[in-house]
Design a protein around this motif. Sequence first.
Motif, mmCIF file in Angstrom:
data_model
loop_
_atom_site.group_PDB
_atom_site.id
_atom_site.type_symbol
_atom_site.label_atom_id
_atom_site.label_comp_id
_atom_site.label_asym_id
_atom_site.label_seq_id
_atom_site.Cartn_x
_atom_site.Cartn_y
_atom_site.Cartn_z
ATOM 1 N N LEU A 86 118.869 -23.483 34.801
ATOM 2 C CA LEU A 86 118.903 -22.147 35.400
ATOM 3 C C LEU A 86 118.228 -22.138 36.768
ATOM 4 O O LEU A 86 118.606 -21.360 37.646
ATOM 5 N N SER A 87 117.246 -22.998 36.970
ATOM 6 C CA SER A 87 116.638 -23.092 38.305
ATOM 7 C C SER A 87 117.673 -23.531 39.338
ATOM 8 O O SER A 87 117.671 -23.035 40.477
ATOM 9 N N TRP A 101 127.006 -20.403 35.037
ATOM 10 C CA TRP A 101 126.107 -20.954 34.027
ATOM 11 C C TRP A 101 126.883 -21.661 32.921
ATOM 12 O O TRP A 101 126.466 -22.734 32.452
ATOM 13 N N VAL A 143 112.185 -17.964 36.086
ATOM 14 C CA VAL A 143 112.595 -18.942 37.088
ATOM 15 C C VAL A 143 111.923 -18.592 38.403
ATOM 16 O O VAL A 143 112.320 -17.645 39.097
ATOM 17 N N VAL A 191 119.899 -20.455 40.034
ATOM 18 C CA VAL A 191 119.184 -19.492 40.882
ATOM 19 C C VAL A 191 119.106 -19.998 42.317
ATOM 20 O O VAL A 191 119.237 -19.221 43.277
ATOM 21 N N GLU A 218 110.978 -23.340 36.246
ATOM 22 C CA GLU A 218 110.942 -22.418 35.118
ATOM 23 C C GLU A 218 109.627 -22.561 34.360
ATOM 24 O O GLU A 218 109.208 -23.679 34.030
ATOM 25 N N LEU A 278 115.070 -13.818 35.831
ATOM 26 C CA LEU A 278 115.565 -14.407 37.070
ATOM 27 C C LEU A 278 115.325 -13.430 38.214
ATOM 28 O O LEU A 278 115.286 -12.213 38.004
#
Length: 446
Positions: free
Chosen positions: A355-356, A345, A14, A359, A19, A56
């Motif tokens: 996930l981006s 998550w 990421v 983050v 990603e 990450l």
Amino acid sequence: MNERALVIRARRAVTPAGERPAAVVVRDGTIVAVEPFDTDVTGAEVVRLADDEVLLPGLVDAHVHVNDPGRAEWEGFATATRAAAAGGVTTLVDMPLNSLPPTVDVAALTTKREAARGKLTVDVGFWGGAVPGNGAELRGLHEAGVFGFKCFTLHSGVDEFPPLDDGQLRAAMREIAAFDGLLLVHAEDHHTIASAPACHGTDYRGFLASRPDEAERRAVRRVIDLARETGCRVHILHVSSADVVPVLAEARAEGLAVTAETCPHYLALAAEDVPAGATEFKCCPPIRDRANRERLWEALRDGELDSVVSDHSPSTVDLKNPDTGDFGTAWGGVSSLQLGLPVVWTQARHRDHTLSDVVGWMAHGPAAQTGMTRKGRLAPGHDADFCVFAPDEEFVVDVRTLHHRNAISPYDGHRLAGVVRRTWLRGAPVAFDAAPRGRMLDRGRA
């Protein structure tokens, strides 16, 4: 020093651009390049992540109550920073309470740093406090390296960290604006809460009624009015009520320097699901209902909330009143430092977030809020702080296995998605059986 280069190859990483497969090149504890996955780096040590792992950046948790010195039996630097590392957090910022003394002058900051020395598994910075009578101390604390100042608009829960009334809040904001500092506000209106029904007993609905949404909305509006008047930069802590979001949006549309955070427990838990007497769920402001929770998710999606941080506020188990389950007298705070990433998550993926996104909320956002230009990104010039995360692996929380000091958490027994398999700090894997390598950070060098 000119260490051999390290290359971490990940099929999923990421980065600030999103990603993608990447080879992250590290030298002397700093990311020097983020290259395509198969890039050859002559003579480098190579670490290749498993296909089910995602690289990450190390997370930044800018809201942690370590309580050391003075109440280290609640939490201490050794236990808190181990819990952080186990949860993929490589940088945290410690709140000025509930330690003794609170961090309200330079002498107390020195005492705090001495208590932390040699105990840090991750990097740690410090917030200062704004309380009645310490206006003359604020600039000195700023120059000594605190990242900003926290205040309350109602009783903090501990007598040694009293709240600011309107006049004191205005004076503090004028002083902090004079050196372009940052004020963090626990924003709940004292008068609204004093007029609400008093809380007692085991029914969570009684506690919720004692901290109404209107208390948050009214306090945030007052803080914004004073920010407009004084020019002070402000950050609203632990937004629990979605009623606050339109107020924040109006302030930003006006061009005021206002940011805001929320917490995993407001995004994952709901008032309707809190069992009778389950005081491990008590926090201030409170966990509200499901409809409110979904509005907070909408605010994150729309960029109206800037970050997600733990507000890890632990205590000894007895202060949670496990024998009586009385919400009125139990300590208010959620212990969750190690679990923030999988908690968020687990909820985010069910709402089609990536996930981006996570983050952005848990690494980029807190780093930007604190002014940490070397933290929270997989990008050249940043510290080589990494979280190796398996997003599809699930586990059931057993509070007895967590690293924070006291075995209590509202997530005990919950099934979560996402396992932190490894954490790296400045280019080296964190090893719990080795000497801790964390550093103390200050604002001027972060």
